[in-house]
Each structure stands twice: as structure tokens, then as C-alpha cells.
Scaffold this motif. Structure first.
Motif, PDB file in Angstrom:
ATOM      1  N   ASP A  63       0.832  -1.201   0.000  1.00  0.00           N
ATOM      2  CA  ASP A  63       0.000   0.000   0.000  1.00  0.00           C
ATOM      3  C   ASP A  63       0.870   1.256   0.000  1.00  0.00           C
ATOM      4  N   GLU A 527     -14.409   3.813 -11.190  1.00  0.00           N
ATOM      5  CA  GLU A 527     -15.129   4.903 -10.514  1.00  0.00           C
ATOM      6  C   GLU A 527     -16.605   4.894 -10.887  1.00  0.00           C
ATOM      7  N   GLN A 530     -18.329   2.099  -8.983  1.00  0.00           N
ATOM      8  CA  GLN A 530     -18.501   2.462  -7.573  1.00  0.00           C
ATOM      9  C   GLN A 530     -19.672   3.423  -7.395  1.00  0.00           C
ATOM     10  N   GLU A 535     -20.996   3.611  -3.830  1.00  0.00           N
ATOM     11  CA  GLU A 535     -19.805   3.502  -3.003  1.00  0.00           C
ATOM     12  C   GLU A 535     -18.742   4.475  -3.496  1.00  0.00           C
ATOM     13  N   SER A 536     -17.827   4.813  -2.625  1.00  0.00           N
ATOM     14  CA  SER A 536     -16.687   5.643  -3.029  1.00  0.00           C
ATOM     15  C   SER A 536     -15.458   5.317  -2.191  1.00  0.00           C
ATOM     16  N   GLN A 537     -15.560   4.235  -1.383  1.00  0.00           N
ATOM     17  CA  GLN A 537     -14.486   3.922  -0.452  1.00  0.00           C
ATOM     18  C   GLN A 537     -13.428   3.007  -1.065  1.00  0.00           C
ATOM     19  N   SER A 538     -13.829   2.101  -1.941  1.00  0.00           N
ATOM     20  CA  SER A 538     -12.893   1.101  -2.446  1.00  0.00           C
ATOM     21  C   SER A 538     -11.822   1.735  -3.323  1.00  0.00           C
ATOM     22  N   ARG A 539     -10.657   1.103  -3.293  1.00  0.00           N
ATOM     23  CA  ARG A 539      -9.568   1.539  -4.157  1.00  0.00           C
ATOM     24  C   ARG A 539      -9.000   0.321  -4.888  1.00  0.00           C
ATOM     25  N   ASP A 574     -11.911  -2.560   1.842  1.00  0.00           N
ATOM     26  CA  ASP A 574     -12.086  -1.376   1.014  1.00  0.00           C
ATOM     27  C   ASP A 574     -11.069  -1.272  -0.105  1.00  0.00           C
ATOM     28  N   GLU A 575     -10.463  -2.406  -0.489  1.00  0.00           N
ATOM     29  CA  GLU A 575      -9.539  -2.372  -1.613  1.00  0.00           C
ATOM     30  C   GLU A 575      -9.654  -3.643  -2.436  1.00  0.00           C
TER      31      GLU A 575
END
Length: 661
Positions: A63, A527, A530, A535-539, A574-575
């Protein structure tokens, strides 16, 4: 010579060298041996198997190095392609010596893991002793650690070559390493390996610099006019007023050479204390206007201090622009088209043509493989045109039942045929009046309907079934196909006159595997999905991005969309990591970040669960874990749904279910 004898001689060599140092080219190795004994308290006679950090710690290191991993991916894979015929593996470690990226032959996975040449291995000098990575971290210089150069007798079969990668502030960012189990006895055999690794380390370092300062002016300098735009040896980022922001390693050496010392280890003043005009005998406007006053984009300057001649070119801040050649780059109506691509040359040409044609009264033919985004292109053309407030009607000519296609397209009057709606129906063509009619897979339209469609296009009117009077329509038609229509014409399966009616101009979409902006498409779709899920937390972690970029995408953007949707649905936390991707998207030679080191002959490496080697069947892993799906998923670095899917495909049934049959 036996292994035991070789290890005894190795220990004697280390102890003798520490008592009688030779210096010279081996001074770096001798200093490292001294640190191993005096600072770390290591014993060359004690066995030292590879050390792996726990999985959670590995993810933390990855990370922290995520931005670097994404930038370095292309360089690491290109280096691997060059050295894999010679049986090298490639490691990218962070500044603490933890391997955060690994490439090696999957057939030798057990050997990689046994010797420590694998993901998550700790190659710091404190734990591994003298080695290419750890000693490179301490000495900050490229080096080869060949056979008995290693402090630990466990590693004396290896040859390892490493080079440092520095960040724009001159701090160690990473180490790039290539290693092999078998090599000639002479250390001189690794001279070329050292040059190759140094070259790729510099490429990665400069790519990272260019990305980090892409929003600023970057002055590129070289002593040769012919090579400055290719070599870009010295990179210096500046503000609009010429204030220095950062420089790559070569650039920092150039500044020091001209008495502009910088902040950092042993350096005196911060970057912002200097201006580009302190280095070059030029006004700031001369530097910023290089492109305007030079035909080849290159301009010569002399330095203040030594009056050395340097040739300069300028990279301007990267901003989103409309397709080249378009009026009013800020025109918001072009936004739907601009969103389809980033910097792919083929797509730039296509979008430039599309922007010019978006309001012209001609029909368009969009051509490309299945899944390349032909309907997205048609929708973007509509949304960027003057017809944007009118209907956009899409028809899949291959999916509509042949018995219904005529009534669906042209509509019908009340009572026209048995089973018809008593009120009649307005056809899809009439529903598109004033807007855009999108005909997908036009090559699959039946011949008899091609004749009626030709009449509609020629006369701009449609005759519903059962009607005596045609209805006028104002249509802009965009057709799409993955077929070669000229071949269909030659075979008598497509009307040539209809082809010319539809093909007022053609727009060709390249397959995803050929596009230079794959990273942009992956991020944009990720994006979008999501947002669709609220959602907007995951990467999307760097290892997953690397796997996605390495996959050839036979299903193009549609397959990418499905893969990202799958990953978001199955990821934990969240990833999204590489183990969350569909199995077919994972490159065969790129190790999973979630994969665990395999068992040694004496059992699992401490702190790690074992991983099934490539030849071990899934059934064996299930049996070993007593059919605990979660345990098998953790072992293989895959999601539970993937394990279930593989079981179904292979016909594997748990024993308790077999008993119930």
C-alpha cells in the motif's frame, strides 16, 4: 566440492577478509560483512533461511509503495522479458528491503520461495546479511552480489544485481533487483546485468518523477541536441516563475556541479532557494517559450557557472484537452466524447473526426471488435450534438427476433395483423424522430429489412405496417458492426447501396489490447461502477492494476467492465487486490500479492500458510484443509466464489454432499 565444504570455505574467506581488508572494488562487500558482524551480530556459520513478513505487513508495504508499483509496472515487466531467457527473476523492493513486486517463472515457484526470491521476502541487510538489495540500501549504489559475496552461506549459489531508485527529493524509494540460481563462477559475467538493471532503475525513477510533477513545467536538458527529446538525461521541475521544485538524480548532480547545492543528506539549501535562471544564462520567458521559438522544440543555453552548452526542451503541465484540432478546447459539449479516451493516438484521431462530424447531417458507421464500446461512441456522438435533447433509440439488429423486427422497427396500425395491439404501435424508427437512431450489429439485419431501411434513409419517412400514408421522420443514423461489411456485400448478404447510405463516414475503434490509455479506462470504469453501487471507499491496489494492464482483454471494454464488477462484488474490505479479479485476468507470470510462500522441505515457513504449487490439484488442497473453503481460498490467494466456480467446473463435490446423493 560438497555444499558443506563450500560453506566452510566461505566462512573462512569472510573472517580472513575482515582481518586483512583488500579494499578496491570489493570494499563495498567488505564493509557490508563488517556491518553484519559488528552492527547486526550475524553469524556466517549459522543457517539463515529466507525471512518473509506476515501477509498483513506485506499488504501494508505494498500500500505504501502503491504509486511506485503502478509506475514501475511497465519497466519491471519489460526488464523481465529481457532477462527471463537467462533464468533470472525480477524483484522490486521498497526502501526497507521488502519485495513488493515479483516476476519469475511459475514452474520454478517452489525454488523461488525456498531461496527467498519471492514476494514478501525481507532482503534487508539486518536479516539477510550481505546481499544485492540490502547492501544497495545501505550503500546507495548499484552493485552485484555474486556467489560468495553473500554473507550467509545459504545464499552463496545466487547471483544478484541491484540498483537504487530515488524519489524526486533524493531519498531512497526502492531497489530493483535481478537474481539467478545458476551463473558462471566469474563475477565479471554479471557486468551486462549490472548495466541493464541500472538502465531500468533510471527509467522507473524518471517515470515516477514525470508523473509526480506532471502538473508543472519540466525542463529536460542534455549535452546533445539530437538526443535531448529522447534521452531527457536531466529533468528539473519548475514553477511558472522559474522556481526550482525538484530534479531527478542526474539533475541534482548537475545542479551541485554548478554550485546550486540542494537540501537533503549533506546538502545545504532547499530547492525553492534557487531559480532555473541561477543555472541557465536565460530569462524565464526564454525557457517557457522554447516550443514557440524553435522548429524542433529544442533550444540551446549556456550555464552560468562553467559556460557549458546544454540543449533544452520543455514538457508543459499536463491538462485535459479537447481532441486536437477542435475549436474552443473548453467547449463543454465535447465532454461526452472526451470521456471516451485519454491519450491513445488511434482514439485521438477517431475522436477528432467524431467531434467534427457530430453536427453534420450524414450517417455514421462505427466499426470495431465486439465489446470495444461502439454504443458508447454512438451515445457520446448524440450527447455532444445539437440533437442531445431529443431521443436516442438503440436497436440491436442481431438480438431482435426476425418475426418481430419489422413491426418493432416500423410500427403498425390498429388491427394490422392477428395479435396486434388494438391501439397500434409507434415503431422504434419513428420514436427516434428528431434524435439519433443507433443500429447495432447492422451486419446481422435480414436482407428483406435492409431494403425497407434503405427506403427510410433515402426518403426520410417510414410506412408502418397496415398504413396507407408514410410518416415523415428526421433521423440521424449511427450504425455499428464488428463484421467486414464489404465481405458480406461480396457474399450477397448485405446491400451495397445500403452500405453507402450508412457509411457517410466511418469511425474505427481500436481493441482494448492495443490502446495506450488502458489505465485511464480501468480507473474511469472502476469509478463509474462504484458510483453505480453508491460507493466511493474502495480503491484499486497497484498489484490488481498491474494484472489488469497485463491481460490481453479478448472481450475488450465489455469484458473489463464485467471483471471490475466481479472484483467489487467479491473483494473484502475497502480495496481490490489481484486475488479479487476473475482467474482468467491474472497474468500467469505475475505473482499474487495475496499468495503465500510455499512449504519448505521441513514444513511451512514460519508465519505463513502453505500454497499449492502449480502441479498440485485443487482437490488435494481441499482434502488437506478438510474441505474448509475459506482456508483453501486463503492458501491459494483466491476468493471463495472463485474456488466454488472451479469446483463446479472440475466436478468436485464435498464428501458430505456425496453421501447425500
Amino acid at each position: 566440492m560438497s555444499t558443506a565444504q563450500a560453506q566452510r570455505e566461505h566462512v573462512e574467506t569472510i573472517l580472513h577478509s575482515l582481518d586483512h581488508p583488500d579494499g578496491g572494488e570489493d570494499a563495498v562487500i567488505e564493509r557490508s560483512w563488517r556491518r553484519c558482524i559488528d552492527r547486526y551480530g550475524l553469524d556466517p556459520t549459522a543457517p539463515s533461511p529466507p525471512r518473509y513478513v506476515p501477509d498483513r505487513t506485506l499488504r501494508e508495504h505494498q500500500d505504501q509503495a502503491d504509486a511506485l508499483i503502478q509506475v514501475a509496472r511497465a519497466g519491471v515487466e519489460q526488464l523481465y522479458r529481457q532477462v527471463t531467457p537467462l533464468d533470472y527473476v525480477v524483484l522490486l523492493t521498497d526502501a526497507r528491503g521488502i519485495a513488493v513486486q515479483f516476476l519469475g517463472a511459475s514452474s520454478a515457484q517452489y525454488e523461488h520461495q525456498r531461496t527467498g526470491l519471492y514476494l514478501g521476502a525481507d532482503w534487508s541487510e539486518e536479516h539477510a546479511g550481505t546481499c544485492a538489495v540490502g547492501t544497495c540500501i545501505q550503500e546507495r549504489v548499484p552493485l552485484t552480489c555474486h556467489h560468495s559475496d553473500h554473507f550467509s552461506a545459504h545464499h552463496i549459489r545466487l547471483t544478484c544485481t541491484a540498483a537504487p531508485v530515488f524519489d524526486p527529493d533524493g531519498q531512497l524509494l526502492a531497489v530493483l533487483d535481478i537474481s539467478a540460481y545458476r551463473s558462471p563462477e566469474s563475477k565479471a559475467s554479471q557486468t551486462f546485468a549490472l548495466q541493464v538493471v541500472k538502465h531500468y532503475a533510471r527509467m522507473i525513477e524518471d517515470a515516477y518523477f514525470l508523473q509526480r510533477y506532471s502538473g508543472y513545467h519540466i525542463v529536460c536538458l542534455d549535452r546533445s541536441r539530437e538526443f535531448v527529446q529522447i534521452n531527457r538525461r536531466y529533468l528539473i521541475a519548475i514553477e511558472e516563475d522559474g522556481t526550482l521544485l525538484a530534479a531527478n538524480t542526474a539533475g541534482r548532480k548537475l545542479l551541485r556541479h554548478h554550485d546550486l547545492p540542494l537540501a537533503g543528506p549533506g546538502e545545504a539549501r532547499p530547492f525553492r532557494a534557487w531559480n532555473i535562471q541561477d543555472l541557465l544564462d536565460a530569462e524565464i520567458n526564454e525557457v517557457l517559450d522554447i516550443q514557440r521559438y524553435s522548429d524542433d522544440g529544442v533550444r540551446a543555453f549556456r550555464t552560468h557557472r562553467h559556460r557549458e552548452l546544454h540543449f533544452a526542451t520543455l514538457l508543459e503541465p499536463k491538462r485535459r484537452r479537447a481532441p486536437s484540432g477542435q475549436p474552443r478546447p473548453g467547449d463543454s459539449s465535447l465532454a461526452p466524447l472526451e470521456a471516451l479516451a485519454d491519450d491513445d493516438p488511434a482514439m485521438r484521431d477517431t475522436l477528432t473526426r467524431a467531434a467534427r462530424l457530430r453536427n453534420e447531417p450524414i450517417n455514421l458507421l462505427v466499426v470495431g471488435e465486439t465489446g470495444t464500446g461502439k454504443e458508447r461512441m454512438a451515445r457520446a456522438l448524440h450527447d455532444s450534438s445539437r440533437r442531445r435533447d431529443q431521443p436516442f433509440v438503440a436497436i440491436n439488429c442481431a438480438a431482435m427476433p426476425e418475426s418481430l423486427i419489422e413491426s418493432e422497427l416500423f410500427g403498425y396500425e390498429p388491427g394490422s395483423f392477428t395479435g396486434a395491439n388494438s391501439k397500434g404501435m409507434k415503431g422504434l424508427i419513428a420514436q427516434a424522430d428528431g434524435g439519433t437512431l443507433f443500429l447495432d450489429e447492422i451486419g446481422d439485419m435480414p436482407l428483406q429489412l435492409q431494403t425497407r431501411l434503405l427506403r427510410v434513409l433515402a426518403e426520410q419517412e417510414v410506412l408502418p405496417i397496415g398504413a396507407s400514408r408514410p410518416v415523415k421522420v428526421d433521423l440521424r443514423v449511427v450504425a455499428a458492426t464488428h463484421r467486414d461489411l464489404r465481405t458480406l456485400i461480396d457474399a450477397g448478404r448485405f446491400r451495397e447501396d445500403l452500405f453507402y447510405r450508412l457509411n457517410g463516414a466511418s469511425l474505427r475503434l481500436p481493441p482494448l489490447r492495443e490502446r495506450a490509455d488502458q489505465g485511464y479506462l480501468i480507473r474511469r470504469l472502476f469509478e463509474d461502477l462504484q458510483a453505480e453501487r453508491g460507493e466511493s471507499q474502495s480503491r484499486l491496489r497497484g498489484d490488481a492494476m498491474s494484472a489488469l494492464l497485463a491481460y490481453p482483454w479478448p472481450g475488450n471494454i465489455r469484458e473489463l467492465h464485467n471483471a471490475l464488477r466481479y472484483a467489487l462484488a467479491t473483494c473484502e474490505g475497502d480495496e481490490v487486490v489481484v486475488g479479487d479479479l476473475p482467474e482468467e485476468c491474472i497474468s500467469s507470470h505475475l505473482a499474487h500479492p495475496a499468495a503465500r510462500p510455499a512449504e519448505t522441505p521441513d514444513g511451512p515457513i514460519a508465519g505463513h500458510s502453505a500454497v499449492a504449487r502449480p502441479q498440485d490439484p485443487l482437490h488435494e488442497a481441499l482434502r488437506r484443509h478438510r474441505w474448509n473453503i475459506s482456508a483453501v481460498a486463503r492458501e491459494l490467494g483466491l476468493s471463495r466464489p472463485t474456488i466454488y466456480r472451479r469446483m463446479k467446473r472440475l466436478g468436485i463435490t464435498p464428501p458430505h454432499q456425496q453421501d447425500a446423493l
